[in-house]
Design a protein around this motif. Structure first.
Motif, PDB file in Angstrom:
ATOM      1  N   SER A  43       0.845  -1.194   0.000  1.00 25.64           N
ATOM      2  CA  SER A  43       0.000   0.000   0.000  1.00 25.64           C
ATOM      3  C   SER A  43       0.879   1.242   0.000  1.00 25.64           C
ATOM      4  O   SER A  43       2.056   1.191   0.347  1.00 25.64           O
ATOM      5  CB  SER A  43      -0.928   0.005   1.215  1.00 25.64           C
ATOM      6  N   LYS A  44       0.293   2.351  -0.405  1.00 26.35           N
ATOM      7  CA  LYS A  44       0.968   3.649  -0.442  1.00 26.35           C
ATOM      8  C   LYS A  44       0.101   4.649   0.298  1.00 26.35           C
ATOM      9  O   LYS A  44      -1.124   4.567   0.277  1.00 26.35           O
ATOM     10  CB  LYS A  44       1.155   4.140  -1.890  1.00 26.35           C
ATOM     11  N   ASN A  45       0.734   5.591   0.938  1.00 29.78           N
ATOM     12  CA  ASN A  45       0.005   6.672   1.597  1.00 29.78           C
ATOM     13  C   ASN A  45      -0.122   7.840   0.632  1.00 29.78           C
ATOM     14  O   ASN A  45       0.835   8.197  -0.050  1.00 29.78           O
ATOM     15  CB  ASN A  45       0.737   7.139   2.856  1.00 29.78           C
ATOM     16  N   LEU A  46      -1.309   8.424   0.584  1.00 32.90           N
ATOM     17  CA  LEU A  46      -1.568   9.579  -0.268  1.00 32.90           C
ATOM     18  C   LEU A  46      -2.029  10.737   0.594  1.00 32.90           C
ATOM     19  O   LEU A  46      -2.713  10.542   1.594  1.00 32.90           O
ATOM     20  CB  LEU A  46      -2.669   9.276  -1.285  1.00 32.90           C
ATOM     21  N   SER A  47      -1.703  11.915   0.152  1.00 28.99           N
ATOM     22  CA  SER A  47      -2.191  13.112   0.823  1.00 28.99           C
ATOM     23  C   SER A  47      -3.200  13.779  -0.106  1.00 28.99           C
ATOM     24  O   SER A  47      -2.920  14.000  -1.286  1.00 28.99           O
ATOM     25  CB  SER A  47      -1.010  14.052   1.092  1.00 28.99           C
ATOM     26  N   VAL A  48      -4.384  14.057   0.425  1.00 31.42           N
ATOM     27  CA  VAL A  48      -5.417  14.731  -0.365  1.00 31.42           C
ATOM     28  C   VAL A  48      -5.947  15.914   0.428  1.00 31.42           C
ATOM     29  O   VAL A  48      -5.898  15.930   1.660  1.00 31.42           O
ATOM     30  CB  VAL A  48      -6.577  13.781  -0.747  1.00 31.42           C
ATOM     31  N   LYS A  49      -6.461  16.892  -0.300  1.00 33.57           N
ATOM     32  CA  LYS A  49      -7.058  18.049   0.358  1.00 33.57           C
ATOM     33  C   LYS A  49      -8.320  17.615   1.100  1.00 33.57           C
ATOM     34  O   LYS A  49      -8.944  16.610   0.764  1.00 33.57           O
ATOM     35  CB  LYS A  49      -7.400  19.131  -0.667  1.00 33.57           C
ATOM     36  N   GLU A  50      -8.684  18.389   2.097  1.00 38.57           N
ATOM     37  CA  GLU A  50      -9.843  18.073   2.933  1.00 38.57           C
ATOM     38  C   GLU A  50     -11.118  17.927   2.104  1.00 38.57           C
ATOM     39  O   GLU A  50     -11.900  16.998   2.322  1.00 38.57           O
ATOM     40  CB  GLU A  50     -10.032  19.167   3.992  1.00 38.57           C
ATOM     41  N   ASP A  51     -11.330  18.818   1.135  1.00 40.22           N
ATOM     42  CA  ASP A  51     -12.551  18.740   0.334  1.00 40.22           C
ATOM     43  C   ASP A  51     -12.573  17.486  -0.538  1.00 40.22           C
ATOM     44  O   ASP A  51     -13.622  16.880  -0.748  1.00 40.22           O
ATOM     45  CB  ASP A  51     -12.757  20.000  -0.507  1.00 40.22           C
ATOM     46  N   VAL A  52     -11.415  17.052  -1.010  1.00 35.83           N
ATOM     47  CA  VAL A  52     -11.333  15.821  -1.799  1.00 35.83           C
ATOM     48  C   VAL A  52     -11.630  14.617  -0.909  1.00 35.83           C
ATOM     49  O   VAL A  52     -12.355  13.699  -1.305  1.00 35.83           O
ATOM     50  CB  VAL A  52      -9.944  15.678  -2.463  1.00 35.83           C
ATOM     51  N   TYR A  53     -11.098  14.633   0.296  1.00 40.05           N
ATOM     52  CA  TYR A  53     -11.365  13.553   1.247  1.00 40.05           C
ATOM     53  C   TYR A  53     -12.863  13.426   1.514  1.00 40.05           C
ATOM     54  O   TYR A  53     -13.411  12.325   1.515  1.00 40.05           O
ATOM     55  CB  TYR A  53     -10.619  13.807   2.562  1.00 40.05           C
ATOM     56  N   LYS A  54     -13.530  14.565   1.701  1.00 37.75           N
ATOM     57  CA  LYS A  54     -14.974  14.541   1.968  1.00 37.75           C
ATOM     58  C   LYS A  54     -15.735  13.958   0.777  1.00 37.75           C
ATOM     59  O   LYS A  54     -16.674  13.185   0.948  1.00 37.75           O
ATOM     60  CB  LYS A  54     -15.478  15.945   2.286  1.00 37.75           C
ATOM     61  N   LYS A  55     -15.317  14.324  -0.441  1.00 37.32           N
ATOM     62  CA  LYS A  55     -15.975  13.790  -1.635  1.00 37.32           C
ATOM     63  C   LYS A  55     -15.772  12.282  -1.746  1.00 37.32           C
ATOM     64  O   LYS A  55     -16.697  11.551  -2.093  1.00 37.32           O
ATOM     65  CB  LYS A  55     -15.451  14.489  -2.890  1.00 37.32           C
ATOM     66  N   LEU A  56     -14.561  11.826  -1.453  1.00 37.29           N
ATOM     67  CA  LEU A  56     -14.293  10.390  -1.490  1.00 37.29           C
ATOM     68  C   LEU A  56     -15.116   9.660  -0.433  1.00 37.29           C
ATOM     69  O   LEU A  56     -15.678   8.595  -0.692  1.00 37.29           O
ATOM     70  CB  LEU A  56     -12.808  10.108  -1.274  1.00 37.29           C
ATOM     71  N   ARG A  57     -15.187  10.233   0.750  1.00 38.09           N
ATOM     72  CA  ARG A  57     -15.960   9.623   1.832  1.00 38.09           C
ATOM     73  C   ARG A  57     -17.432   9.522   1.441  1.00 38.09           C
ATOM     74  O   ARG A  57     -18.083   8.509   1.684  1.00 38.09           O
ATOM     75  CB  ARG A  57     -15.788  10.442   3.111  1.00 38.09           C
ATOM     76  N   GLU A  58     -17.965  10.570   0.796  1.00 34.16           N
ATOM     77  CA  GLU A  58     -19.364  10.560   0.367  1.00 34.16           C
ATOM     78  C   GLU A  58     -19.603   9.563  -0.765  1.00 34.16           C
ATOM     79  O   GLU A  58     -20.708   9.056  -0.926  1.00 34.16           O
ATOM     80  CB  GLU A  58     -19.783  11.960  -0.074  1.00 34.16           C
ATOM     81  N   ALA A  59     -18.551   9.281  -1.549  1.00 36.69           N
ATOM     82  CA  ALA A  59     -18.680   8.361  -2.682  1.00 36.69           C
ATOM     83  C   ALA A  59     -18.631   6.898  -2.252  1.00 36.69           C
ATOM     84  O   ALA A  59     -18.971   6.016  -3.036  1.00 36.69           O
ATOM     85  CB  ALA A  59     -17.580   8.639  -3.703  1.00 36.69           C
TER      86      ALA A  59
END
Length: 71
Positions: A3-19
């Protein structure tokens, strides 16, 4: 599997969580989205939330009321 760790912006994280669907992991979500696995039902009713669509729909209904059917 590695696995790899990724850094994403907070708004992107929220969109992924909602998806996320059910018990999907973030990796599953990203893979589904990258593979083009868009769920068509996600788009169902999307236009009904648009004010312009409501105006156009109302205009169409008014025209239909004034239209005389030919027999």
């Amino acid at each position: 599997m590695t696995s790899k760790n990724l850094s994403v912006k907070e708004d992107v994280y929220k969109k992924l969580r909602e998806a996320k669907k059910g018990n999907e992991s973030f990796s599953d979500v990203i893979e589904r989205l990258l593979d083009g696995g868009h769920d068509l039902m996600a788009f169902a009713g999307i236009l009904s939330r648009d004010k312009e669509f409501e105006r156009v729909k109302s205009d169409i209904q008014q025209v239909r009321k004034r239209t005389v059917l030919r027999t």
